[in-house]
Design an enzyme around this catalytic site. Structure first.
Site, mmCIF file in Angstrom:
data_model
loop_
_atom_site.group_PDB
_atom_site.id
_atom_site.type_symbol
_atom_site.label_atom_id
_atom_site.label_comp_id
_atom_site.label_asym_id
_atom_site.label_seq_id
_atom_site.Cartn_x
_atom_site.Cartn_y
_atom_site.Cartn_z
ATOM 1 C CE1 TYR A 9 -2.859 3.225 1.189
ATOM 2 C CE2 TYR A 9 -1.780 3.020 3.324
ATOM 3 C CZ TYR A 9 -2.583 3.723 2.451
ATOM 4 O OH TYR A 9 -3.112 4.922 2.835
ATOM 5 C CG PHE A 10 2.217 5.113 -2.699
ATOM 6 C CD1 PHE A 10 3.593 5.206 -2.581
ATOM 7 C CD2 PHE A 10 1.508 6.248 -3.054
ATOM 8 C CE1 PHE A 10 4.257 6.408 -2.806
ATOM 9 C CE2 PHE A 10 2.155 7.452 -3.282
ATOM 10 C CZ PHE A 10 3.537 7.534 -3.159
ATOM 11 C CB ALA A 11 0.663 5.722 3.101
ATOM 12 C CE1 TYR A 12 -3.053 11.082 -0.913
ATOM 13 C CE2 TYR A 12 -2.692 8.892 -1.827
ATOM 14 C CZ TYR A 12 -3.542 9.937 -1.524
ATOM 15 O OH TYR A 12 -4.883 9.830 -1.815
ATOM 16 N N GLY A 13 -0.612 10.453 2.674
ATOM 17 C CA GLY A 13 -1.279 11.374 3.598
ATOM 18 C C GLY A 13 -0.996 10.989 5.040
ATOM 19 C CB SER A 14 -3.171 10.831 8.032
ATOM 20 O OG SER A 14 -4.108 9.857 7.609
ATOM 21 C CD GLU A 84 -7.656 6.065 3.177
ATOM 22 O OE1 GLU A 84 -8.048 7.157 2.730
ATOM 23 O OE2 GLU A 84 -6.727 5.968 3.990
ATOM 24 C CE1 TYR A 136 -5.208 13.695 6.785
ATOM 25 C CE2 TYR A 136 -4.861 15.528 5.287
ATOM 26 C CZ TYR A 136 -5.050 14.178 5.502
ATOM 27 O OH TYR A 136 -5.074 13.303 4.441
#
Length: 175
Positions: A9-14, A84, A136
């Site tokens: 999984y590619f996470a770019y936010g929190s 999400e 955030y």
């Protein structure tokens, strides 16, 4: 995507921040960092959980979004979908190739908001109705540092304008 019992999984936010990631996906192990090309980071939809707009990616030639690659148990994917808001048509999940710093790629799941912003602003110029909360943004900035994203990208994230909210958030809240 490799082992059928796990996925990437590619996470770019929190979810750049391990503590945040482990709220709903306790199996997550940070595997690497990488970037997706021809996307830009944006903030568009107001989030009750975060009291400001949440991050998304938007197709845009010539841009890149850096993030953390997490290996997660396939059993935790429904929890991530729930977090999400896939069931509420807030985000959708898709596969993409993420480019690692060594030039190799890894196939990962990533989430994008269903309703894409139509107007493009620099991260340091977002109007009030497109700004994330301070809390955030702070989670994202701390996660970028913890993930060891490139310095230039960490500075870019630090430049994001915020809406002023610095209060509590409910990470268990389903929007």
């Amino acid at each position: 995507m490799g082992d059928p019992e796990s996925c990437y999984y590619f996470a770019y936010g929190s979810n750049l921040l391990q503590k945040r990631m482990h709220v709903n996906v306790p199996s997550a192990t940070r595997s690497a960092i990488g970037k997706i090309n021809n996307y830009r980071l944006d903030f568009a939809r107001y989030s009750k959980r975060w009291h400001g707009c949440s991050a998304t990616i938007v197709p845009h030639n010539g841009y890149e979004v850096w993030g953390a690659i997490w290996e997660i148990s396939a059993e935790d994917l429904p929890s991530l979908d729930l977090q999400e808001g896939v069931h509420q048509n807030i985000y959708f999940r898709f596969n993409t190739n993420v480019k690692l710093p060594d030039g190799t790629t890894k196939e990962c799941y990533v989430y994008e908001q269903v309703n894409k912003p139509t107007t493009h602003f620099k991260l340091c110029e977002f109007p009030a109705d497109r700004q994330p909360s301070h809390v955030y943004k702070d989670v994202i900035v701390k996660g970028a540092e913890e993930s060891k994203l490139p310095d230039f990208y960490q500075k870019l994230l630090q430049s994001v304008l915020c809406n002023g909210y610095k209060g509590d958030v409910d990470l268990k809240l389903v929007e």
